[in-house]
Design an enzyme around this catalytic site. Structure first.
Site, PDB file in Angstrom:
ATOM      1  N   GLY A 199      27.515 -10.002  73.126  1.00  0.00           N
ATOM      2  CA  GLY A 199      27.631  -9.323  74.359  1.00  0.00           C
ATOM      3  C   GLY A 199      27.720  -7.608  73.815  1.00  0.00           C
ATOM      4  O   GLY A 199      27.276  -6.894  74.652  1.00  0.00           O
ATOM      5  N   ASP A 200      28.331  -7.522  72.666  1.00  0.00           N
ATOM      6  CA  ASP A 200      28.254  -6.122  72.112  1.00  0.00           C
ATOM      7  C   ASP A 200      26.713  -5.463  71.877  1.00  0.00           C
ATOM      8  O   ASP A 200      26.476  -4.226  72.353  1.00  0.00           O
ATOM      9  CB  ASP A 200      29.232  -5.982  71.006  1.00  0.00           C
ATOM     10  CG  ASP A 200      30.333  -6.587  70.946  1.00  0.00           C
ATOM     11  OD1 ASP A 200      30.959  -6.500  71.965  1.00  0.00           O
ATOM     12  OD2 ASP A 200      30.726  -7.234  69.806  1.00  0.00           O
TER      13      ASP A 200
END
Length: 304
Positions: A248-249
């Site tokens: 996600g990052d």
């Protein structure tokens, strides 16, 4: 300039064993360590795309020095607030099953928090702040709201990658981007999703609540980008998932790096999806080469 904020960074210590016996002496097969934290992950992936950025947050002690030195060795600028207690160490124990021990982290004083706010107050209309992850228990629950309010006053854009109430409370301040996955979105609206198309009405609700752009990831089912004017649906690359940590990052970083370069939301979304997939298919964070290798597999269509 892009700034990333990690309020409770860590040294992640990965220990691999053939087996683990509780109460016995166990010997590792291999070990590794690196700085952890969602904002730090964003900084490291941005650097893969040669996108200048600066890492903010709180560090302390010899572990904090390690985090700072590691990032500086990767030529990532830092401007951490130094606190009295040590930055935490999180243990990732890999055997036939993976176990984690996450430490609480250092106490953050009111004075420490004030120093951070003073750094945020220096951001202006040409800057963007990425707020990622949870808030340490020693900081007020209103921490994100206080920081994004400062951004609003100084006309700095901001991105929030957080869950639940943390995310809801910053929406009225109009974040440039939020990136819940489908589980987090489902928890916000007490529902579940089985297809990417089902996400669209709920993403629109987040836009109505204040978000300028919303990316929702649905693992192998794809991802959607929604804003006031349109919605895009992306088909993700196929591959063996080796690692979900940091995916996600990486999506946030890939989006920001491409958008800063092109100012094209569709192209930024394509890089976002490819970056998240590249990390998922790797043992660590994605590389620029892996992202560009997967780009041709990312197909995007406009659905609104």
């Amino acid at each position: 300039m892009i700034y990333t904020l990690t309020l409770n960074p860590s040294v992640d210590y990965i220990v691999q064993l053939e087996s683990f016996q509780l109460g016995e002496l166990n010997r590792s097969v291999r070990e590794a360590k690196f700085p952890g934290g969602k904002g730090i992950n964003v900084s490291r992936v941005l650097k893969q795309f040669d996108t200048g950025n600066k890492a903010l947050g709180f560090v302390g002690g010899f572990t904090g020095e390690y985090v700072e030195q590691y990032l500086q060795n990767e030529e990532i600028a830092t401007d951490f607030v130094k606190v009295a207690e040590d930055t935490r160490i999180n243990i990732k124990l890999k055997t036939e099953k993976e176990s984690e021990i996450n430490a609480k982290g250092p106490n953050i004083s009111d004075y420490d928090f004030q120093l951070l706010k003073e750094k945020i107050q220096k951001l202006g209309s040409e800057d963007l702040l990425v707020l990622a992850g949870s808030i340490p228990s020693s900081l007020p629950e209103t921490t994100y709201e206080e920081l994004v309010k400062i951004c609003g006053e100084n006309r700095a854009e901001f991105v929030v990658d957080a869950e639940g109430d943390l995310l809801k409370k910053v929406l009225p301040y109009k974040p440039f981007l939020i990136k819940p996955n489908h589980h987090e979105l489902g928890e916000l609206f007490s529902t579940t999703f089985t297809t990417a198309e089902e996400v669209i009405p709920y993403g629109k609700k987040l836009v109505d609540m204040g978000a300028k752009n919303v990316i929702v990831s649905l693992a192998d089912k794809g991802a959607v980008l929604i804003n006031e004017h349109t919605a895009y649906l992306a088909k993700v690359p196929s591959g063996e998932v080796k690692n979900s940590v940091g995916a996600g990052d990486s999506m946030v970083a890939g989006f920001l790096a491409a958008y800063e370069r092109t100012r094209d939301l569709k192209e930024a979304f394509r890089y976002s999806v490819s970056s998240g997939s590249a990390t998922a298919f790797s043992l660590g964070l994605c590389t620029k080469e892996k992202v560009e290798e997967l780009l041709t597999q990312v197909t995007i269509k406009e659905i609104l």
